[in-house]
Design a protein around this motif. Structure first.
Motif, mmCIF file in Angstrom:
data_model
loop_
_atom_site.group_PDB
_atom_site.id
_atom_site.type_symbol
_atom_site.label_atom_id
_atom_site.label_comp_id
_atom_site.label_asym_id
_atom_site.label_seq_id
_atom_site.Cartn_x
_atom_site.Cartn_y
_atom_site.Cartn_z
ATOM 1 N N PHE A 37 3.085 6.393 12.477
ATOM 2 C CA PHE A 37 2.034 7.399 12.311
ATOM 3 C C PHE A 37 0.695 6.684 12.192
ATOM 4 O O PHE A 37 0.532 5.769 11.377
ATOM 5 N N ASN A 38 -0.242 7.079 13.019
ATOM 6 C CA ASN A 38 -1.575 6.462 13.036
ATOM 7 C C ASN A 38 -1.518 4.945 13.202
ATOM 8 O O ASN A 38 -2.256 4.204 12.547
ATOM 9 N N GLY A 39 -0.585 4.494 14.040
ATOM 10 C CA GLY A 39 -0.487 3.070 14.332
ATOM 11 C C GLY A 39 0.190 2.243 13.266
ATOM 12 O O GLY A 39 0.204 1.009 13.345
ATOM 13 N N MET A 40 0.782 2.888 12.243
ATOM 14 C CA MET A 40 1.454 2.165 11.159
ATOM 15 C C MET A 40 2.881 2.669 11.005
ATOM 16 O O MET A 40 3.202 3.793 11.372
ATOM 17 N N LYS A 41 3.739 1.805 10.461
ATOM 18 C CA LYS A 41 5.127 2.162 10.193
ATOM 19 C C LYS A 41 5.220 2.785 8.797
ATOM 20 O O LYS A 41 4.642 2.295 7.834
ATOM 21 N N TRP A 42 5.983 3.886 8.706
ATOM 22 C CA TRP A 42 6.183 4.587 7.446
ATOM 23 C C TRP A 42 7.652 4.973 7.309
ATOM 24 O O TRP A 42 8.407 4.926 8.283
ATOM 25 N N ALA A 43 8.015 5.373 6.109
ATOM 26 C CA ALA A 43 9.329 5.983 5.887
ATOM 27 C C ALA A 43 9.124 7.490 5.780
ATOM 28 O O ALA A 43 8.234 7.958 5.053
ATOM 29 N N LEU A 44 9.905 8.252 6.527
ATOM 30 C CA LEU A 44 9.852 9.708 6.478
ATOM 31 C C LEU A 44 11.124 10.229 5.824
ATOM 32 O O LEU A 44 12.222 9.992 6.316
ATOM 33 N N LYS A 45 10.979 10.915 4.699
ATOM 34 C CA LYS A 45 12.130 11.578 4.088
ATOM 35 C C LYS A 45 12.174 13.004 4.612
ATOM 36 O O LYS A 45 11.233 13.780 4.416
ATOM 37 N N TRP A 46 13.272 13.336 5.292
ATOM 38 C CA TRP A 46 13.432 14.641 5.924
ATOM 39 C C TRP A 46 14.526 15.406 5.188
ATOM 40 O O TRP A 46 15.651 14.923 5.040
ATOM 41 N N TYR A 47 14.195 16.602 4.705
ATOM 42 C CA TYR A 47 15.078 17.312 3.789
ATOM 43 C C TYR A 47 16.096 18.225 4.481
ATOM 44 O O TYR A 47 15.804 18.837 5.506
ATOM 45 N N ASP A 48 17.245 18.275 3.845
ATOM 46 C CA ASP A 48 18.215 19.332 4.113
ATOM 47 C C ASP A 48 17.870 20.440 3.123
ATOM 48 O O ASP A 48 18.296 20.406 1.963
#
Length: 448
Positions: A37-48
């Motif tokens: 995102f925006n040229g940077m690496k991130w962790a995305l927590k995606w919910y159930d």
């Protein structure tokens, strides 16, 4: 659950899209992905969202936390929310864990599994603290993180062994899974993990709050220091299968600390709880007394649980009482021979260590090559337990001649062997000798 696909783009609440690169891991509430995102690496927590009782309130709480900001840099705090889809699914971005940090679970196991890229086989890599100093520093960092969180008026609510990453070389700590953190008194259906929950939660008579956090924190600290469960002894072992009803009994209705001084019915069992038996013997009484209070009186009286500030003081003292002997033996002063009120002797090689007494405390700090003391130990107004104020070093010209180097930002006054007081500016040093006296200029003095 609606899972994301590699290459899929997820819209962010305030514009832009995060592109899914890979899956990092799965948990009880959803999946964590590596995204860009925006040229940077991130962790995305995606919910159930089906596993969240009040998803809209839960999402609003995360948004409030983002707006409030993290209590300190010890938290992997939510940074950006995704848009909420028509089906209610959403997630948030947080910073990635640095490669130098290992999970609390791997540290307790003493190893982690890594896949060899050439053979595809899983191999064990040791995960252990570099030394005792780093481990006690990690404990201080954990305690301080929750002190900061609670001072911000919030509670973690689901404190367990999955909530931390630790640098085993330095003791630096990152608190993760911060999405369940909420203002004290609020709860979104999170109960906790068995073995870490306070007895009143296990019994179903209370919801998570700051007081239950204090109990869970004591469990985390016990497990890190003693490598075992504070309530798992002979009574628990006799239950071959820990059912929900037996967990209610052993951790809620009839919990007994393994070293309860008034109840020996749940003592650690040799051959099963050897770590607890071994390490309980090594720690000084004031540390053991704090855990006894936490897991006896503190079981039924939440307001008598050890507060974070008190834990912090105890472990800062514990760190100052570590001796790293030249023969390789490293332990607390309680495990060295005390030849007199000011001197310790190594039981392995016989080396002796003098000690420094401070005017504001009733215990002494042993002096050995490389030992350090910190800003909070020489300044009553400082809470900084990471900034080194002084260090015992060897003279660069005369081998074997030891001195203390002023690494603080203040000028000290030191009584030298000629009987006169001299100013020691930052970066300068002075020899260690039997009549040494130091005035740190902050209301605290020290002498040998």
């Amino acid at each position: 659950m609606v899972e994301l696909k590699i290459g899929q783009e997820v819209e962010m609440e305030y514009g832009g899209k995060a592109k899914v690169i890979n899956e990092i891991g799965r948990g009880g509430q959803g999946i964590v992905y590596l995204v860009e995102f925006n040229g940077m690496k991130w962790a995305l927590k995606w919910y159930d969202v089906d596993k969240i009782k009040r998803p809209k309130d839960f999402r609003k709480n995360i948004k409030d936390n983002i707006n409030d900001g993290a209590p300190s840099n010890k938290f992997l705090w939510p940074k950006y929310l995704t848009k909420e889809n028509e089906d209610g699914t959403f997630g948030y971005l947080m910073e990635l864990k640095p490669a130098s940090f290992d999970s609390f679970v791997d540290i307790l196991n003493t190893y982690k599994l890594e896949v060899d890229p050439q053979t595809g086989r899983a191999v064990k890599r040791p995960v252990r603290f570099t030394n005792l100093y780093a481990m006690v520093t990690a404990v201080i960092n954990i305690v301080n993180a929750f002190r900061q969180l609670h001072r911000a008026g919030k509670s973690y609510q689901d404190l367990n062994d999955g909530g931390f990453f630790i640098n085993v070389n330095t003791g630096a700590v990152l608190v993760c899974d911060c999405d369940n953190i909420a203002p004290d008194g609020s709860n979104f259906g999170i109960g906790g993990k068995p073995g870490y929950m306070a007895p009143e939660i296990v019994r179903g008579v209370a919801k998570p709050n700051v007081q239950t956090d204090k109990y869970s924190l004591a469990v985390v600290l016990f497990k890190l220091l003693f490598r075992g469960d504070p309530m798992e002894g002979e009574k628990v072992v006799k239950d071959i299968c820990l059912t929900e009803s037996s967990e209610l009994k052993h951790y809620g209705q009839n919990a007994v600390f393994v070293y309860d001084p008034n109840d020996a019915s749940n003592r650690p069992v040799r051959g099963i709880h050897d770590n607890v038996i071994k390490f309980w013997r090594l720690y000084p009484d004031y540390i053991k007394d704090a855990f006894i209070q936490s897991f006896t009186v503190g079981l039924s009286e939440p307001n008598k649980r050890i507060i974070e500030n008190e834990w912090q003081k105890l472990f800062i003292r514990l760190r100052s009482e570590i001796i790293m002997c030249g023969c390789g033996r490293t332990n607390f002063t309680s495990m060295f021979v005390k030849t007199d009120e000011k001197t310790y002797r190594c039981p392995k090689c016989g080396m002796e260590f003098s000690s420094l007494g401070f005017s504001d405390r009733d215990y002494r700090m042993p002096l050995y090559l490389g030992c350090r003391f910190y800003e909070c130990e020489i300044d009553k107004d400082s809470d900084d337990f990471l900034a080194v104020a002084g260090e015992l070093v060897e003279n660069k010209v005369k081998a074997g001649l030891l001195g203390i180097k002023n690494t603080s930002g203040k000028t000290w006054k030191v009584k030298m062997p000629d009987g006169n007081n001299y100013e020691i500016s930052p970066g300068k040093g002075f020899p260690v000798w039997p009549g040494l006296e130091i005035d740190f200029g902050s209301g605290i003095q020290a002498k040998i």
